[in-house]
Design a protein around this motif. Sequence first.
Motif, PDB file in Angstrom:
ATOM      1  N   GLY A 192       5.070   3.059   4.933  1.00  0.00           N
ATOM      2  CA  GLY A 192       4.312   4.264   4.599  1.00  0.00           C
ATOM      3  C   GLY A 192       4.865   4.969   3.391  1.00  0.00           C
ATOM      4  O   GLY A 192       5.733   4.445   2.683  1.00  0.00           O
ATOM      5  N   GLN A 193       4.381   6.174   3.211  1.00  0.00           N
ATOM      6  CA  GLN A 193       4.732   6.972   2.040  1.00  0.00           C
ATOM      7  C   GLN A 193       6.235   7.137   1.870  1.00  0.00           C
ATOM      8  O   GLN A 193       6.750   7.085   0.769  1.00  0.00           O
ATOM      9  CB  GLN A 193       4.092   8.353   2.209  1.00  0.00           C
ATOM     10  N   THR A 194       6.935   7.354   2.988  1.00  0.00           N
ATOM     11  CA  THR A 194       8.384   7.523   2.902  1.00  0.00           C
ATOM     12  C   THR A 194       9.109   6.295   3.450  1.00  0.00           C
ATOM     13  O   THR A 194      10.302   6.343   3.722  1.00  0.00           O
ATOM     14  CB  THR A 194       8.820   8.793   3.675  1.00  0.00           C
ATOM     15  N   GLY A 195       8.363   5.202   3.608  1.00  0.00           N
ATOM     16  CA  GLY A 195       8.966   3.938   4.046  1.00  0.00           C
ATOM     17  C   GLY A 195       8.649   2.856   3.037  1.00  0.00           C
ATOM     18  O   GLY A 195       8.543   3.131   1.849  1.00  0.00           O
ATOM     19  N   LYS A 196       8.450   1.651   3.528  1.00  0.00           N
ATOM     20  CA  LYS A 196       8.188   0.533   2.624  1.00  0.00           C
ATOM     21  C   LYS A 196       6.698   0.416   2.321  1.00  0.00           C
ATOM     22  O   LYS A 196       5.857   0.835   3.120  1.00  0.00           O
ATOM     23  CB  LYS A 196       8.663  -0.771   3.271  1.00  0.00           C
ATOM     24  N   THR A 197       6.394  -0.169   1.192  1.00  0.00           N
ATOM     25  CA  THR A 197       5.009  -0.506   0.864  1.00  0.00           C
ATOM     26  C   THR A 197       4.854  -1.997   1.096  1.00  0.00           C
ATOM     27  O   THR A 197       5.654  -2.787   0.599  1.00  0.00           O
ATOM     28  CB  THR A 197       4.717  -0.183  -0.617  1.00  0.00           C
ATOM     29  N   VAL A 198       3.848  -2.358   1.876  1.00  0.00           N
ATOM     30  CA  VAL A 198       3.631  -3.780   2.137  1.00  0.00           C
ATOM     31  C   VAL A 198       2.209  -4.160   1.713  1.00  0.00           C
ATOM     32  O   VAL A 198       1.297  -3.338   1.789  1.00  0.00           O
ATOM     33  CB  VAL A 198       3.861  -4.143   3.624  1.00  0.00           C
ATOM     34  N   THR A 199       2.056  -5.390   1.255  1.00  0.00           N
ATOM     35  CA  THR A 199       0.715  -5.868   0.877  1.00  0.00           C
ATOM     36  C   THR A 199       0.550  -7.302   1.397  1.00  0.00           C
ATOM     37  O   THR A 199       0.377  -8.227   0.617  1.00  0.00           O
ATOM     38  CB  THR A 199       0.526  -5.836  -0.653  1.00  0.00           C
ATOM     39  N   PRO A 200       0.627  -7.471   2.716  1.00  0.00           N
ATOM     40  CA  PRO A 200       0.513  -8.833   3.245  1.00  0.00           C
ATOM     41  C   PRO A 200      -0.937  -9.327   3.241  1.00  0.00           C
ATOM     42  O   PRO A 200      -1.864  -8.544   3.019  1.00  0.00           O
ATOM     43  CB  PRO A 200       1.010  -8.674   4.684  1.00  0.00           C
ATOM     44  N   GLN A 201      -1.099 -10.578   3.528  1.00  0.00           N
ATOM     45  CA  GLN A 201      -2.445 -11.138   3.688  1.00  0.00           C
ATOM     46  C   GLN A 201      -3.083 -10.574   4.960  1.00  0.00           C
ATOM     47  O   GLN A 201      -4.276 -10.378   5.027  1.00  0.00           O
ATOM     48  CB  GLN A 201      -2.365 -12.675   3.808  1.00  0.00           C
TER      49      GLN A 201
END
Length: 327
Positions: A258-267
Motif C-alpha cells: 500500500g501507500q506506506t508499504g510495498k507497491t506490487v504489480t503481479p499478474q
Amino acid sequence: MPEKVLVYAECKEGKLRRVAFEALGAARRLAGEDGEVHALLIRPGDALSETEALLARGAGTVHVASDPILGVYAPEVYLAVIRAAVDKVQPDTVLLGHTAAGRELAPRLAAAYDAGHVADVTAIEVAADGGASFTKPLYAGKAYEKRSFLPGGMRIVTIRPNNMEAAPVLDEGERSGTAAELSFAVPKLYTAVRSVVRRSGGQIDLSEADIVVSGGRGVRSAEGFEPLRKLAELLGGAVGASRAACDAGYCDYALQIGQTGKTVTPQLYIACGISGAIQHLAGMSGSRIIVAVNKDPDAPIFDVADYGIVGDLFEIVPLLTAEFDRL
Ligand code: FAD
C-alpha cells in the motif's frame, strides 16, 4: 548520436533480480540498433553465470566489479562502483531497478553528476527519431505523467519492477557481448553494517512476485494466514498483507502493501478479507488481474477487482487451493 545505456544489474542474495532483465530490455529499446548496452554487475565473488545471463539477453559489455567488500550492501561503496562504471562508459542514460537500493543510489548518482532523474518509471516509449518519454504514476497511481529529458546531461532512471518486458534471450549466433573487469576505489566509510537480521524470509520477493495472495483484517489472526500461505505456495507466489493485518500483529510489516508499504504489480493479486481502502489500492491497483474474496458484497475492493467472490475466506481459500491443486 547513438545512445549509450548503462544498466545496474542488481543482484539479491547472489542472483540477478528480474528487474535487471527488465531494465536490460528497456536499455535495448533505448539504445536501438546503433547504440550500446552496458550492464554493471556488482558481486563479492564469482560472477560467471550472471555475466552469461546478461550477455545472453543482449548486454554488449558486462562490467564486473568483484571484491569481498561488496558482499554487504553499503550505499557509499556501491555508489563508488556505479560511478566508476559511469566514468568508464560515459552513458547517456543509466537505468536502475526501483528497488530499495535503486531508490537510494539513483538520486545520489544524479546529484553527483548533476544529471536529470526520473524515478519509478512504469513505461518507456521510444519515438522513431530516438526521443524517449518516461511514464511514472503520481498520487498513488491515480494519475500518470510522461516526462522527457531536455537535451544535454545524463539521464538517471529507476524502473518499477514487473512493468516492462524482460530482454528476450538471444540465439547463440546473435550474442556478441563481452565481459570486462571494473576497478574502483573503496571510499571512506562513515558507517559499518554489524549484522543483518532477516525478519521474513524464504518467500519470493513481494515486489517481483508474479502472484500475490494478500490478507487483511478479515484473516483475523496470525494462524488465519496459513490457508493464504498454502495457496501462495501452491501457485508459486508470495504472501502480502494490508496495514490493518500488520498493525494487528498477524504478520510482519515487511509484507505490507500500500501507500506506506510495498507497491506490487503481479499478474495475479488475490485479496482476501481486505476492504479496499484507497491506501491499500495505492500499492496493488496496477496488478494485471485482481481477485477479491470478501464476505461483504459492498466492499470497495470489488470496484477494482476483475473477479469477485462474495463469501467467507476460510471457506473460499481452501476451495481455491484444492481446485488449483487438481490442475
Ligand atoms: P478492513 O478495512 O477492516 O477490512 C476488512 C475486510 O475483511 C472487510 O471488508 C470485511 O468485510 C472482510 N472480512 C472480514 N471477515 C471476513 C471473512 N471471514 N471472509 C472474507 N472477508 C472478510 N492500508 C494498507 O493496506 N496499506 C497501506 O500502506 C496503508 N497506508 C496508510 C497510510 C495512511 C496515512 C493511512 C491513514 C492509512 C493507511 N492504511 C494503509 C490503512 C487503510 O486506510 C485501511 O485502514 C486498511 O487498508 C484496512 O485494512 P483491511 O482492508 O485489511 O481492513
